[in-house]
Design a protein around this motif. Structure first.
Motif, PDB file in Angstrom:
ATOM      1  N   UNK A 143       0.834  -1.200   0.000  1.00  0.00           N
ATOM      2  CA  UNK A 143       0.000   0.000   0.000  1.00  0.00           C
ATOM      3  C   UNK A 143       0.872   1.255   0.000  1.00  0.00           C
ATOM      4  N   UNK A 144       0.541   2.185  -0.899  1.00  0.00           N
ATOM      5  CA  UNK A 144       1.223   3.472  -0.973  1.00  0.00           C
ATOM      6  C   UNK A 144       0.321   4.555  -0.403  1.00  0.00           C
ATOM      7  N   UNK A 145       0.853   5.389   0.469  1.00  0.00           N
ATOM      8  CA  UNK A 145       0.113   6.525   1.021  1.00  0.00           C
ATOM      9  C   UNK A 145       0.075   7.639  -0.019  1.00  0.00           C
ATOM     10  N   UNK A 146      -1.108   8.214  -0.237  1.00  0.00           N
ATOM     11  CA  UNK A 146      -1.281   9.318  -1.180  1.00  0.00           C
ATOM     12  C   UNK A 146      -2.171  10.382  -0.559  1.00  0.00           C
ATOM     13  N   UNK A 147      -2.071  11.600  -1.071  1.00  0.00           N
ATOM     14  CA  UNK A 147      -2.897  12.690  -0.565  1.00  0.00           C
ATOM     15  C   UNK A 147      -4.285  12.700  -1.193  1.00  0.00           C
ATOM     16  N   UNK A 148      -4.404  12.250  -2.443  1.00  0.00           N
ATOM     17  CA  UNK A 148      -5.683  12.297  -3.156  1.00  0.00           C
ATOM     18  C   UNK A 148      -5.831  11.042  -4.015  1.00  0.00           C
ATOM     19  N   UNK A 149      -6.598  10.084  -3.519  1.00  0.00           N
ATOM     20  CA  UNK A 149      -6.779   8.819  -4.222  1.00  0.00           C
ATOM     21  C   UNK A 149      -7.399   9.033  -5.599  1.00  0.00           C
ATOM     22  N   UNK A 150      -8.403   9.885  -5.691  1.00  0.00           N
ATOM     23  CA  UNK A 150      -9.089  10.094  -6.965  1.00  0.00           C
ATOM     24  C   UNK A 150      -8.134  10.654  -8.021  1.00  0.00           C
ATOM     25  N   UNK A 151      -7.293  11.593  -7.648  1.00  0.00           N
ATOM     26  CA  UNK A 151      -6.343  12.173  -8.597  1.00  0.00           C
ATOM     27  C   UNK A 151      -5.326  11.131  -9.052  1.00  0.00           C
ATOM     28  N   UNK A 152      -4.849  10.310  -8.121  1.00  0.00           N
ATOM     29  CA  UNK A 152      -3.880   9.254  -8.473  1.00  0.00           C
ATOM     30  C   UNK A 152      -4.530   8.205  -9.364  1.00  0.00           C
ATOM     31  N   UNK A 153      -5.769   7.854  -9.066  1.00  0.00           N
ATOM     32  CA  UNK A 153      -6.504   6.885  -9.883  1.00  0.00           C
ATOM     33  C   UNK A 153      -6.629   7.405 -11.311  1.00  0.00           C
ATOM     34  N   UNK A 154      -7.016   8.667 -11.448  1.00  0.00           N
ATOM     35  CA  UNK A 154      -7.166   9.272 -12.775  1.00  0.00           C
ATOM     36  C   UNK A 154      -5.837   9.301 -13.530  1.00  0.00           C
ATOM     37  N   UNK A 155      -4.749   9.606 -12.815  1.00  0.00           N
ATOM     38  CA  UNK A 155      -3.432   9.648 -13.448  1.00  0.00           C
ATOM     39  C   UNK A 155      -3.019   8.262 -13.946  1.00  0.00           C
ATOM     40  N   UNK A 156      -3.225   7.241 -13.129  1.00  0.00           N
ATOM     41  CA  UNK A 156      -2.890   5.876 -13.551  1.00  0.00           C
ATOM     42  C   UNK A 156      -3.739   5.446 -14.740  1.00  0.00           C
ATOM     43  N   UNK A 157      -5.029   5.719 -14.696  1.00  0.00           N
ATOM     44  CA  UNK A 157      -5.919   5.334 -15.788  1.00  0.00           C
ATOM     45  C   UNK A 157      -5.541   6.044 -17.083  1.00  0.00           C
ATOM     46  N   UNK A 158      -5.107   7.298 -16.978  1.00  0.00           N
ATOM     47  CA  UNK A 158      -4.667   8.038 -18.163  1.00  0.00           C
ATOM     48  C   UNK A 158      -3.419   7.411 -18.783  1.00  0.00           C
TER      49      UNK A 158
END
Length: 130
Positions: free
Chosen positions: A79-94
């Motif tokens: 598990x990686x700690x992140x500040x904004x899951x939604x933003x990271x999810x969008x970046x990975x999907x892109x």
């Protein structure tokens, strides 16, 4: 004994170049050191996270497959700690990475999601700040 934290997590990959690109170029982990160990025909790549935690990426000739789903005994996920899951999810999907829907931890109220590395190792993004 007083444990002070996690120093590193070690991962054995099936394709060193693909996994190195995934963890360095896609996830943005910093390369600390990279060594080829001729006696083992093996690469060892030390990667760093901003908090000092490290991921060791190893290659070995013909490693056995990792038992995975639904719930294999042993390490469940990284598990990686992140500040904004939604933003990271969008970046990975892109970048073409399949990411599960965001869920909320029923005990902490924190948001999280899962995706996989090139070998199918389950990886989690866990929101620690909002």
């Amino acid at each position: 004994m007083q444990l002070q934290g996690i120093h590193h997590v070690a991962i054995i990959c099936s394709d060193y170049a693909v996994s190195k690109a995934f963890y360095v170029d896609l996830l943005g982990l910093r390369v600390i050191a990279e060594h080829y160990r001729e006696a083992r025909d093996s690469w060892k790549l030390d990667l760093g996270l901003p908090d000092g935690t490290q991921v060791e990426l190893f290659s070995f000739p013909s490693p056995p497959a990792r038992p995975s789903r639904p719930e294999a005994c042993g390490l469940r996920h990284l598990s990686f700690a992140v500040a904004d899951v939604a933003a990271c999810k969008a970046e990975l999907e892109a970048k073409g990475v399949a990411v599960e829907e965001i869920r909320v931890d029923e005990y902490t109220g924190r948001r999280f999601t899962f995706f996989a590395d090139p070998d199918g190792l389950p990886l989690e993004l866990y929101e620690v700040m909002r």
